[in-house]
Enzyme design. Structure first.
Site, PDB file in Angstrom:
ATOM      1  N   HIS A  82      -7.762   1.562  31.610  1.00 29.19           N
ATOM      2  CA  HIS A  82      -6.644   2.419  31.221  1.00 29.19           C
ATOM      3  C   HIS A  82      -5.571   2.401  32.314  1.00 29.19           C
ATOM      4  O   HIS A  82      -5.815   1.905  33.407  1.00 29.19           O
ATOM      5  CB  HIS A  82      -7.127   3.858  30.979  1.00 29.19           C
ATOM      6  CG  HIS A  82      -7.719   4.059  29.623  1.00 29.19           C
ATOM      7  ND1 HIS A  82      -9.016   3.732  29.324  1.00 29.19           N
ATOM      8  CD2 HIS A  82      -7.173   4.513  28.458  1.00 29.19           C
ATOM      9  CE1 HIS A  82      -9.266   3.990  28.049  1.00 29.19           C
ATOM     10  NE2 HIS A  82      -8.164   4.465  27.504  1.00 29.19           N
ATOM     11  N   SER A 114      -4.957   7.149  24.133  1.00 24.15           N
ATOM     12  CA  SER A 114      -5.229   7.345  25.556  1.00 24.15           C
ATOM     13  C   SER A 114      -4.300   6.546  26.461  1.00 24.15           C
ATOM     14  O   SER A 114      -4.063   6.944  27.605  1.00 24.15           O
ATOM     15  CB  SER A 114      -6.680   6.961  25.863  1.00 24.15           C
ATOM     16  OG  SER A 114      -6.938   5.625  25.463  1.00 24.15           O
TER      17      SER A 114
END
Length: 252
Positions: A234, A10
């Site tokens: 993230h 990711s």
């Protein structure tokens, strides 16, 4: 047009950075503005992006993921560039930070609690870290054998945590564990790049002052996922552009 294959988890896929890449599996959470897409656009490369949120080194090398074939199968030997961002899920890096952000009572919930306690157990993380370097070396060697004419670049993880001090709401002990895991993962990625003759893009080093708690973050803080926004813990759009710029400089 020169072929570019992007492999990874990711941290390369870019979950939550709109828009989603055309025809990509929803479970991959692959952004059309992740660093592979930005690099391909800037350098006029033919991109094959098989990055997939939640991927481990096993998903790169041998294992299918939600019906997707092992990522390595995207290589056909004609590539001129391969980038690799992987290993964090092998050692539970982002999952441990997510676990640390949850209320402490969740660690007593049946089934869930045991998983959270394992993620936050320093000995368990050390055991995972002892295995990740060999796995990363195997990724590098396999990429080299399947794409013998390509420039291969390991791209390490953007810095999430401040280099010192607190990172609320995380407990100081969990922050310290997160820093140790991040540093060990960075060293393992560098060692794998050196062992396999690959290049190394030092995104972690470049982003130290752009951690998630900084005034100009390249990553996001813990929290609940919000549709249309970068996933918690993230890269954000600025982080993806920064990594793309680092890769372009490394190639030029």
């Amino acid at each position: 047009m020169k072929r570019y294959v992007a492999l990874g988890s990711s941290m390369a896929a870019g979950p939550g950075i709109a828009p989603r890449a055309d025809s990509s599996p929803r479970a991959a959470q692959r952004s059309a503005r992740n660093y592979p897409h930005l690099v391909a656009s800037a350098l006029a490369l033919d991109l094959v992006d098989v990055t997939y949120s939640g991927a481990t080194t096993a998903h790169v090398l041998t294992d299918s993921q939600r019906g997707a074939r092992p990522q390595i199968e995207a290589l056909d030997g004609t590539e001129t560039l391969v980038t690799v961002t992987i290993g964090g899920n092998d050692v539970g890096y982002v999952p441990l930070l997510f676990a640390a952000s949850l209320p402490r009572w969740t660690r007593s919930v049946p089934l869930l609690g045991s998983r959270l306690r394992d993620l936050l157990d320093p000995e368990a993380r050390e055991r995972a870290l002892t295995e990740v370097e060999a796995a990363l070396v195997e990724v590098g060697r396999t990429v080299r054998s399947r794409a013998p004419h390509a420039t291969v670049l390991f791209v390490d993880y953007l810095t999430l945590l401040p280099p010192a001090g607190p990172a609320p709401p995380l407990a100081d002990s969990d922050v310290a564990l997160g820093r140790r895991v991040a540093a060990a993962l960075r060293r393992a990625t560098a060692a794998a790049a050196e062992a396999t003759g690959a290049g190394l893009v030092r995104a972690a080093e470049a982003s130290v002052e752009h951690h998630a708690w900084s005034s100009q973050p390249w990553t996001t803080r813990p929290g609940l996922p919000v549709p249309g926004r970068p996933a918690p813990l993230h890269p954000n759009a600025q982080g993806m552009q920064a990594v793309a710029d680092l890769i372009e400089r490394a190639l030029r």
